[in-house]
Design a protein around this motif. Sequence first.
Motif, short mmCIF file in Angstrom:
data_model
loop_
_atom_site.label_atom_id
_atom_site.label_comp_id
_atom_site.label_asym_id
_atom_site.label_seq_id
_atom_site.Cartn_x
_atom_site.Cartn_y
_atom_site.Cartn_z
N ALA A 1 -36.02 -55.91 -57.06
CA ALA A 1 -36.32 -55.89 -55.62
C ALA A 1 -35.24 -55.15 -54.84
CB ALA A 1 -36.46 -57.32 -55.10
N MET A 2 -33.98 -55.38 -55.20
CA MET A 2 -32.88 -54.74 -54.47
C MET A 2 -32.81 -53.23 -54.75
SD MET A 2 -31.31 -56.73 -52.44
CE MET A 2 -31.05 -58.46 -52.05
N ILE A 3 -33.05 -52.82 -56.00
CA ILE A 3 -33.03 -51.40 -56.31
C ILE A 3 -34.15 -50.68 -55.57
CG2 ILE A 3 -33.46 -49.72 -58.17
CD1 ILE A 3 -31.92 -51.62 -60.04
N ARG A 4 -35.33 -51.29 -55.53
CA ARG A 4 -36.43 -50.68 -54.79
C ARG A 4 -36.10 -50.59 -53.30
NH1 ARG A 4 -40.78 -49.78 -57.85
NH2 ARG A 4 -40.96 -50.91 -59.84
N ALA A 5 -35.49 -51.63 -52.76
CA ALA A 5 -35.12 -51.61 -51.34
C ALA A 5 -34.07 -50.55 -51.05
CB ALA A 5 -34.62 -52.99 -50.93
N ALA A 6 -33.15 -50.35 -52.00
CA ALA A 6 -32.02 -49.44 -51.77
C ALA A 6 -32.31 -48.00 -52.18
CB ALA A 6 -30.81 -49.95 -52.57
N ALA A 7 -33.46 -47.75 -52.79
CA ALA A 7 -33.72 -46.47 -53.47
C ALA A 7 -33.47 -45.25 -52.58
CB ALA A 7 -35.15 -46.46 -54.00
N ASP A 8 -33.90 -45.29 -51.33
CA ASP A 8 -33.77 -44.11 -50.47
C ASP A 8 -32.32 -43.73 -50.21
OD1 ASP A 8 -36.50 -43.95 -50.31
OD2 ASP A 8 -36.65 -44.86 -48.31
N TRP A 9 -31.40 -44.70 -50.35
CA TRP A 9 -30.00 -44.44 -50.01
C TRP A 9 -29.12 -44.24 -51.25
CZ3 TRP A 9 -33.10 -48.00 -47.58
CH2 TRP A 9 -33.39 -47.74 -46.24
N LEU A 10 -29.63 -44.51 -52.44
CA LEU A 10 -28.80 -44.41 -53.65
C LEU A 10 -28.27 -43.01 -53.91
CD1 LEU A 10 -30.58 -46.86 -56.13
CD2 LEU A 10 -28.64 -47.27 -54.60
N PRO A 11 -29.01 -41.93 -53.64
CA PRO A 11 -28.43 -40.60 -53.85
C PRO A 11 -27.23 -40.31 -52.96
CG PRO A 11 -30.83 -40.46 -53.80
CD PRO A 11 -30.46 -41.85 -53.34
N LYS A 12 -27.04 -41.09 -51.90
CA LYS A 12 -25.90 -40.89 -51.02
C LYS A 12 -24.69 -41.74 -51.42
CE LYS A 12 -28.85 -39.69 -47.10
NZ LYS A 12 -29.21 -39.96 -45.68
N SER B 1 -31.31 -38.51 -62.26
CA SER B 1 -30.56 -37.24 -62.24
C SER B 1 -30.18 -36.82 -60.82
CB SER B 1 -31.37 -36.13 -62.91
OG SER B 1 -32.54 -35.82 -62.16
N ALA B 2 -30.69 -37.55 -59.83
CA ALA B 2 -30.32 -37.26 -58.43
C ALA B 2 -29.09 -38.04 -57.99
CB ALA B 2 -31.49 -37.59 -57.51
N LEU B 3 -28.56 -38.91 -58.87
CA LEU B 3 -27.45 -39.78 -58.49
C LEU B 3 -26.12 -39.17 -58.92
CD1 LEU B 3 -29.04 -43.21 -59.46
CD2 LEU B 3 -29.14 -41.99 -57.28
N PRO B 4 -25.16 -39.07 -58.01
CA PRO B 4 -23.88 -38.43 -58.34
C PRO B 4 -23.10 -39.13 -59.45
CG PRO B 4 -24.14 -38.59 -55.97
CD PRO B 4 -25.26 -39.39 -56.57
N GLU B 5 -23.13 -40.47 -59.48
CA GLU B 5 -22.34 -41.19 -60.47
C GLU B 5 -22.95 -42.56 -60.70
OE1 GLU B 5 -17.81 -40.92 -60.75
OE2 GLU B 5 -18.11 -42.88 -59.80
N VAL B 6 -23.34 -42.83 -61.96
CA VAL B 6 -23.88 -44.13 -62.33
C VAL B 6 -23.02 -44.69 -63.46
CG1 VAL B 6 -25.90 -45.45 -63.08
CG2 VAL B 6 -26.21 -43.34 -61.77
#
Length: 269
Positions: free
Chosen positions: A155-166, A187-192
């Motif tokens: 639920a939290m990942i879905r809620a946060a998805a739009d902001w994770l690339p930032k 692949s859109a995420l700078p660092e995981v």
Amino acid sequence: MERLDVIGNISRDLTRYPDHRGGPRLGGAALFVSLAATKAGRRAAPVCVLGSDLAHLPEASGLDALDWSARAQFEGSSTSFDLEYDLQGELVAIGTHYGVATCLTEHALRHVDLHPRGTYHVCCRRPLDVVAVLDRLAGNGTDFSVDFFLPSAEAMIRAAADWLPKATSVFVNAVEYRILEQVIDASALPEVVITDGPRAAVVRCFGRQVASAVPPLHHPREVSGAGDTLAGTFLAHRAQGATIAQALAEATAAAARYVAASSLPIPAP
């Protein structure tokens, strides 16, 4: 070096294992991330709400090294968690009483408005409204990182998805990473940073693995908080100029030491 402001809970926990490990202890992601960052040489402040039962924490021995200026105090009980684990350290059941943490979102937004150029880590846990907090941080152009907690991760990942690339860094465990891949193009995420218990932790930058580290072997006494310890240590070392590989090695070693150590007792008033 910029202070790390950690938005999240500080709680009274009860952990239970089939072999009778565990018991009452101090907990909460904001506490463990802040403590780990401080031990690794970076000033950190929990952006949290404390009930009257934990109002004395800033003066407690071992906790007075933290910057407590970002806390708020309310009348009532602090957050509490009842955490049941199996012998492999997997969480099998959780009981929750949020207490005054229902005020955390309002407090966090007020703090962000007062310190829009700070550096933040957001512990994406209920009852925090992650949409409101991440939208405010991203709108300010603020540096922030995030982590999740498996029971509420989807639920939290879905809620946060739009902001994770930032986000500068996203911290997940192996199960949460599989959820992440279903929700967003990793692949859109700078660092995981991906942890997997006693197995190798890895860092992926825009989908490409750039570092890995196997935690030193320690017999686990308490696993709750290990991921938070890794996150705080990693962020502290990166802020001090360490490479990703160096920071990951330090972070996995700190998490291994954490699981082998005694739990934090709840200090008496």
